[in-house]
Design a protein around this motif. Structure first.
Motif, PDB file in Angstrom:
ATOM      1  N   ALA A  86      -0.734  12.362  12.218  1.00  0.00           N
ATOM      2  CA  ALA A  86       0.236  13.380  11.797  1.00  0.00           C
ATOM      3  C   ALA A  86       0.186  13.600  10.291  1.00  0.00           C
ATOM      4  O   ALA A  86       1.212  13.764   9.646  1.00  0.00           O
ATOM      5  N   CYS A  87      -1.028  13.584   9.712  1.00  0.00           N
ATOM      6  CA  CYS A  87      -1.133  13.728   8.257  1.00  0.00           C
ATOM      7  C   CYS A  87      -1.038  15.195   7.861  1.00  0.00           C
ATOM      8  O   CYS A  87      -1.868  16.000   8.266  1.00  0.00           O
ATOM      9  N   PRO A  88      -0.042  15.553   7.065  1.00  0.00           N
ATOM     10  CA  PRO A  88       0.139  16.960   6.678  1.00  0.00           C
ATOM     11  C   PRO A  88      -1.081  17.540   5.944  1.00  0.00           C
ATOM     12  O   PRO A  88      -1.378  18.725   6.086  1.00  0.00           O
ATOM     13  N   LEU A  89      -1.788  16.699   5.181  1.00  0.00           N
ATOM     14  CA  LEU A  89      -2.971  17.164   4.435  1.00  0.00           C
ATOM     15  C   LEU A  89      -4.026  17.719   5.383  1.00  0.00           C
ATOM     16  O   LEU A  89      -4.635  18.747   5.143  1.00  0.00           O
ATOM     17  N   ALA A  90      -4.242  16.958   6.471  1.00  0.00           N
ATOM     18  CA  ALA A  90      -5.309  17.306   7.389  1.00  0.00           C
ATOM     19  C   ALA A  90      -4.953  18.568   8.168  1.00  0.00           C
ATOM     20  O   ALA A  90      -5.811  19.371   8.492  1.00  0.00           O
ATOM     21  N   VAL A  91      -3.665  18.752   8.433  1.00  0.00           N
ATOM     22  CA  VAL A  91      -3.227  19.914   9.211  1.00  0.00           C
ATOM     23  C   VAL A  91      -3.445  21.197   8.419  1.00  0.00           C
ATOM     24  O   VAL A  91      -3.889  22.203   8.952  1.00  0.00           O
ATOM     25  N   LYS A  92      -3.189  21.105   7.098  1.00  0.00           N
ATOM     26  CA  LYS A  92      -3.277  22.281   6.245  1.00  0.00           C
ATOM     27  C   LYS A  92      -4.697  22.838   6.238  1.00  0.00           C
ATOM     28  O   LYS A  92      -4.891  24.043   6.180  1.00  0.00           O
ATOM     29  N   LYS A  93      -5.707  21.927   6.317  1.00  0.00           N
ATOM     30  CA  LYS A  93      -7.087  22.378   6.159  1.00  0.00           C
ATOM     31  C   LYS A  93      -7.634  23.051   7.410  1.00  0.00           C
ATOM     32  O   LYS A  93      -7.222  22.740   8.506  1.00  0.00           O
TER      33      LYS A  93
ATOM     34  N   ILE B 214     -15.505   9.792   5.833  1.00  0.00           N
ATOM     35  CA  ILE B 214     -14.076   9.739   5.515  1.00  0.00           C
ATOM     36  C   ILE B 214     -13.470  11.091   5.843  1.00  0.00           C
ATOM     37  O   ILE B 214     -13.952  12.126   5.363  1.00  0.00           O
ATOM     38  N   GLY B 215     -12.433  11.099   6.667  1.00  0.00           N
ATOM     39  CA  GLY B 215     -11.827  12.356   7.111  1.00  0.00           C
ATOM     40  C   GLY B 215     -10.916  12.962   6.057  1.00  0.00           C
ATOM     41  O   GLY B 215     -10.618  12.333   5.044  1.00  0.00           O
ATOM     42  N   PRO B 216     -10.449  14.176   6.290  1.00  0.00           N
ATOM     43  CA  PRO B 216      -9.528  14.835   5.352  1.00  0.00           C
ATOM     44  C   PRO B 216      -8.215  14.062   5.197  1.00  0.00           C
ATOM     45  O   PRO B 216      -7.527  14.179   4.184  1.00  0.00           O
ATOM     46  N   ASP B 217      -7.880  13.240   6.215  1.00  0.00           N
ATOM     47  CA  ASP B 217      -6.674  12.428   6.112  1.00  0.00           C
ATOM     48  C   ASP B 217      -6.895  11.141   5.313  1.00  0.00           C
ATOM     49  O   ASP B 217      -5.972  10.373   5.084  1.00  0.00           O
ATOM     50  N   GLY B 218      -8.166  10.891   4.899  1.00  0.00           N
ATOM     51  CA  GLY B 218      -8.459   9.698   4.105  1.00  0.00           C
ATOM     52  C   GLY B 218      -8.893   8.504   4.932  1.00  0.00           C
ATOM     53  O   GLY B 218      -9.178   7.435   4.385  1.00  0.00           O
ATOM     54  N   LEU B 219      -8.949   8.641   6.252  1.00  0.00           N
ATOM     55  CA  LEU B 219      -9.340   7.511   7.095  1.00  0.00           C
ATOM     56  C   LEU B 219     -10.859   7.483   7.270  1.00  0.00           C
ATOM     57  O   LEU B 219     -11.474   8.491   7.639  1.00  0.00           O
ATOM     58  N   PHE B 220     -11.448   6.342   6.982  1.00  0.00           N
ATOM     59  CA  PHE B 220     -12.887   6.161   7.161  1.00  0.00           C
ATOM     60  C   PHE B 220     -13.128   5.759   8.615  1.00  0.00           C
ATOM     61  O   PHE B 220     -12.703   4.701   9.061  1.00  0.00           O
ATOM     62  N   ARG B 221     -13.807   6.648   9.353  1.00  0.00           N
ATOM     63  CA  ARG B 221     -14.056   6.379  10.777  1.00  0.00           C
ATOM     64  C   ARG B 221     -15.464   5.851  10.944  1.00  0.00           C
ATOM     65  O   ARG B 221     -16.425   6.507  10.551  1.00  0.00           O
TER      66      ARG B 221
ATOM     67  N   ALA C  75       0.838  -1.200   0.000  1.00  0.00           N
ATOM     68  CA  ALA C  75       0.000   0.000   0.000  1.00  0.00           C
ATOM     69  C   ALA C  75       0.873   1.251   0.000  1.00  0.00           C
ATOM     70  O   ALA C  75       0.673   2.175  -0.792  1.00  0.00           O
ATOM     71  N   LEU C  76       1.901   1.259   0.877  1.00  0.00           N
ATOM     72  CA  LEU C  76       2.767   2.435   0.981  1.00  0.00           C
ATOM     73  C   LEU C  76       3.587   2.630  -0.292  1.00  0.00           C
ATOM     74  O   LEU C  76       4.019   3.743  -0.590  1.00  0.00           O
ATOM     75  N   ALA C  77       3.800   1.553  -1.066  1.00  0.00           N
ATOM     76  CA  ALA C  77       4.542   1.688  -2.319  1.00  0.00           C
ATOM     77  C   ALA C  77       3.666   2.247  -3.435  1.00  0.00           C
ATOM     78  O   ALA C  77       4.143   3.005  -4.284  1.00  0.00           O
ATOM     79  N   VAL C  78       2.395   1.888  -3.446  1.00  0.00           N
ATOM     80  CA  VAL C  78       1.517   2.300  -4.550  1.00  0.00           C
ATOM     81  C   VAL C  78       0.957   3.711  -4.328  1.00  0.00           C
ATOM     82  O   VAL C  78       0.787   4.472  -5.283  1.00  0.00           O
TER      83      VAL C  78
ATOM     84  N   GLU D 240       1.613   9.997   8.897  1.00  0.00           N
ATOM     85  CA  GLU D 240       2.682  10.760   8.233  1.00  0.00           C
ATOM     86  C   GLU D 240       2.857  10.388   6.768  1.00  0.00           C
ATOM     87  O   GLU D 240       3.433  11.144   6.002  1.00  0.00           O
ATOM     88  N   LYS D 241       2.336   9.203   6.345  1.00  0.00           N
ATOM     89  CA  LYS D 241       2.510   8.789   4.945  1.00  0.00           C
ATOM     90  C   LYS D 241       1.277   9.088   4.093  1.00  0.00           C
ATOM     91  O   LYS D 241       1.138   8.549   3.002  1.00  0.00           O
ATOM     92  N   CYS D 242       0.355   9.889   4.570  1.00  0.00           N
ATOM     93  CA  CYS D 242      -0.917  10.073   3.867  1.00  0.00           C
ATOM     94  C   CYS D 242      -0.727  10.755   2.505  1.00  0.00           C
ATOM     95  O   CYS D 242       0.237  11.494   2.297  1.00  0.00           O
ATOM     96  N   THR D 243      -1.642  10.462   1.568  1.00  0.00           N
ATOM     97  CA  THR D 243      -1.619  11.111   0.256  1.00  0.00           C
ATOM     98  C   THR D 243      -3.024  11.654  -0.039  1.00  0.00           C
ATOM     99  O   THR D 243      -4.005  11.161   0.528  1.00  0.00           O
ATOM    100  N   PRO D 244      -3.130  12.645  -0.914  1.00  0.00           N
ATOM    101  CA  PRO D 244      -4.436  13.288  -1.126  1.00  0.00           C
ATOM    102  C   PRO D 244      -5.477  12.420  -1.832  1.00  0.00           C
ATOM    103  O   PRO D 244      -6.663  12.702  -1.743  1.00  0.00           O
ATOM    104  N   TYR D 245      -5.051  11.375  -2.543  1.00  0.00           N
ATOM    105  CA  TYR D 245      -6.018  10.602  -3.331  1.00  0.00           C
ATOM    106  C   TYR D 245      -6.286   9.224  -2.728  1.00  0.00           C
ATOM    107  O   TYR D 245      -6.593   8.281  -3.422  1.00  0.00           O
ATOM    108  N   ASN D 246      -6.125   9.134  -1.417  1.00  0.00           N
ATOM    109  CA  ASN D 246      -6.203   7.814  -0.788  1.00  0.00           C
ATOM    110  C   ASN D 246      -7.343   7.746   0.228  1.00  0.00           C
ATOM    111  O   ASN D 246      -7.608   8.697   0.945  1.00  0.00           O
TER     112      ASN D 246
END
Lengths: 407, 287
Positions: free
Chosen positions: A400-407, A353-360, A110-113, A137-143
């Motif tokens: 610690a997802c940078p995407l979520a912090v920015k918003k 689904i949160g801004p970090d991409g995690l479905f809670r 997953a972390l490779a793709v 910390e490894k989050c991406t915007p399209y995940n």
């Protein structure tokens, strides 16, 4: 010769798909879902062919078309190798017009793709992998990380078992990064909830004999034996724990156990074990109806009930297709925005689904039934407690997802 | 101290498995001169046949203890007759490569048919439960494993080293032509010996089925350790492989007590040291 080569180059460039994919339409006239999973290895029973089946079922239930264009499903075996996974994904994006890569069981793949998908602006829908860093910390915007993660499993089992009276713990831990971090996460929760860790023992990965570790667990006198390992290691631990008479004096707590593991072990060996799951087929009418349909699909040769990974994947793909429909395009930016905006509400789960991409969503602490309590095939779990979404998963701030912090 | 006794006993139990498996390898190497890499896969096949017999045909543990090794032995003899025999005049390496390929095929087939998680084989009723020895709880089945392995191991050693049949077998390895001249059917003897060696693997598989999860990969996790045992004991030495199997099981048990993370490597460390000091192994003959 030189001019001929440059001519060839120009033609090649012209025929390449335009880098910025046209918005407002379905690119290449097809929505293509690539299921990249472990088809033959350690995780093939909990994900594998069953994951492909779940995706195909989701597409068929959706009507096979979205925005008037066909939906296509392809699949490949990543063999649990990160390089094979990322190369396959790259090829799929560049040559096969794949819009979304689904499953990716095994965190390494997953972390490779994920970065490849982010670079190519395609979506990843993860159901199988466990690492919390995927939306940290490894989050991406399209995940989107859909079904569960290590944090949810460690917290669910650790906290709830202590609340149920299992105050003292001993860990049997696989001696590599995954096992150690699972032990550390769980131990932290156990202590926070008022429990005590009496000790732990590390075993090498792929051990077949656990008797000496079990003797140490027995000697510790702990009420709960937490198994911070996975796959065949967990299965052999459970089986031999019953043989050495650990249970019923001590209770086992599985930190990464799937219903396929319980099925292969049998209830006589697995009985009374605690574990946390995102999905149990026999929870209510909706889960039963869907799961029985899954079980009776012609492709399901072993007539297996779905694991949480497979059920989650069905739900994730359905949510994705609804987002494509709502966005009026399969362009990744618009679709991911819709996916994160619209709540999920189906047989699998309710949540967002949160801004970090995690479905809670809610998780369930279950206890494995004894053979006497089990009344029909696959009657394996008693739901001890529903863990509400807010407690089950880490908050956006805690990640610690940078995407979520920015918003 | 009590825990130490427990670990030593557990070491002895594991050691008897190592002994049983390495005995089969030693017989095949010592008498047929083949490095049988398929030993682990055939051990897995033995376990699977026991499980299939129980779940499909209702054949219990006791008949399986005989039938399953028999079936594995026959399978081995078919392989020996049709394929392996053609490699005898070539270097050892070809046999090793061939049996390695065979392993991949066998494991792949089982994997395809039964998936990866495997299945659970129940402990036979007569051997369920256990005894509290004071320093540890000894499951009755494990005691049975130790007992049976010791009987089978030393029985095989006796037959090969101390009887006329054994003398033929050993003569067959030393000088097959001469033995043939005395009217002994050497090729048939080789086939039967190979069959016996792999039947031992199948037997160990049935013994292991109630303890470990019966899964396609169960053999591959054990075979490397068993090879190390055979190398330490001296390739082809029957008694060497039995004693080394038991001894290394004990050493492994001790390691699990004193420093668990090294448990998987200690056997290989010993192997390296033995190869440096006595390349032919502890019980091997210098050639």
């Amino acid at each position: 010769m030189r001019t001929f080569a440059s001519l060839l180059m120009a033609v090649a460039l012209l025929t390449l798909p335009a880098p910025g994919r046209a918005a407002g339409k379905v690119s290449d006239g097809v929505v293509r879902i690539g299921v990249l999973t472990d088809m033959t290895g350690f995780y093939s029973d909990l994900a594998g062919p069953g994951s492909v089946l779940a995706v195909k079922m989701a597409v068929a239930d959706f009507g096979g078309k979205v925005l008037g264009k066909p939906i296509d499903v392809i699949s490949a075996d990543h063999q649990n190798k990160a390089d094979i996974a990322s190369n396959t994904a790259r090829k799929w994006f560049d040559e096969n017009q794949v819009d979304v890569v689904a499953d990716l069981v095994n965190s390494g793949t997953a972390l490779a793709v994920m970065p490849v998908a982010a670079e190519k602006k395609r979506i990843t829908l993860l159901s199988g992998p466990a690492t919390t860093a995927i939306t940290g910390e490894k989050c991406t915007p399209y995940n989107v990380h859909y079904t569960y993660n290590n944090w949810a499993l460690a917290n669910g089992t650790g906290r709830e078992v202590v609340k149920n009276g299992g105050k003292t713990w001993f860990f049997i831990t696989a001696d590599y990064v995954f096992g150690k971090s699972l032990e550390a996460d769980t131990a932290k929760v156990v202590v926070e909830s008022g429990g005590k860790v009496l000790g732990s023992v590390r075993h090498p990965q792929s051990t077949s004999d656990f008797s000496s570790y079990l003797l140490q667990a027995q000697a510790s006198g702990a009420q709960v034996v937490g198994m911070a390992n996975a796959g065949a290691d967990t299965i052999n631990t459970i089986k031999q724990a019953a043989e050495f008479g650990l249970t019923p004096k001590q209770t086992l707590a599985g930190l990464l156990v799937f219903i396929s593991d319980v099925h292969s072990l049998g209830l006589a060996a697995a009985k009374n074990m605690y574990l946390t799951t995102a999905f149990y087929w026999d929870r209510n009418d909706a889960t039963r109806a869907w799961s029985k349909r899954f079980q009776s699909l012609p492709g399901n040769e072993k007539k297996a009930m779905p694991t949480m990974v497979q059920a989650g994947l069905y739900s994730a793909v359905t949510h994705y297709l609804q987002a494509v429909k709502a966005a009026g395009t399969d362009g990744a930016d618009a679709v991911i925005a819709k996916m994160k905006a619209a709540p999920v509400n189906d047989f699998f789960a309710k949540g967002k689904i949160g801004p970090d991409g995690l479905f809670r969503h809610d998780m369930y602490l279950v206890q494995v039934k004894t053979p006497e309590q089990s009344k029909y095939p696959w009657d394996y779990y008693r739901i001890v407690k529903t863990i509400p979404a807010a407690e089950a998963f880490p908050s956006v701030e805690a990640q610690a997802c940078p995407l979520a912090v920015k918003k | 101290m009590q825990a130490l006794y427990g670990q030593l006993l557990v070491g002895l139990i594991n050691g008897s498995f190592y002994a049983l498996l390495s005995l089969g390898l030693a017989v095949i190497f010592g008498l047929v001169n083949v490095v049988n890499f398929a030993h682990g896969a055939l051990y897995m096949t033995g376990a699977f046949l026991a499980w299939l017999g129980l779940s499909e045909l209702g054949i219990g543990y006791w008949p399986a203890l005989l039938l399953s090794p028999l079936a594995v032995g026959v399978l081995g003899m078919v392989v020996e007759r049709t394929m392996l025999r053609r490699l005898y005049q070539l270097d050892n390496l070809y046999g090793l490569l061939f049996t390695f390929g065979l392993t991949l095929i066998i494991e792949g087939l089982f994997h395809h048919a039964y998936g990866n998680s495997g299945s659970s084989y129940p402990v036979p009723e007569a051997l369920q439960g256990g005894t509290n020895l004071g320093f540890m709880y000894l499951p009755r089945y494990r005691a049975w494993v130790v007992l049976v392995s010791l009987v089978v191991c030393f029985g095989s050693w006796f037959v090969i080293e101390r009887t006329r049949l054994g003398a033929y077998l050993r003569a067959g390895t030393e000088n097959p032509r001469l033995l043939q001249a005395f009217g002994v059917n050497v090729p048939l003897m080789m086939t039967l010996t190979f069959g016996f060696g792999v039947a031992l693997a199948g037997f160990a598989g049935v013994m292991a089925a109630p303890i470990y999860q019966v899964s396609p990969s169960m053999g591959s996790s054990l075979i490397i350790v068993v090879f190390a045992v055979v190398v330490v004991g001296g390739m082809g030495s029957i008694l060497g492989s039995i004693l080394t199997g038991l001894g290394l099981g004990l050493v492994e048990g001790l390691t699990k007590y004193f420093y668990p993370p090294a448990a998987a490597t200690v056997i290989f460390a010993i192997m390296a040291v033995v190869l440096l000091l006595r390349p032919a192994g502890l019980f091997g003959r210098e050639t």
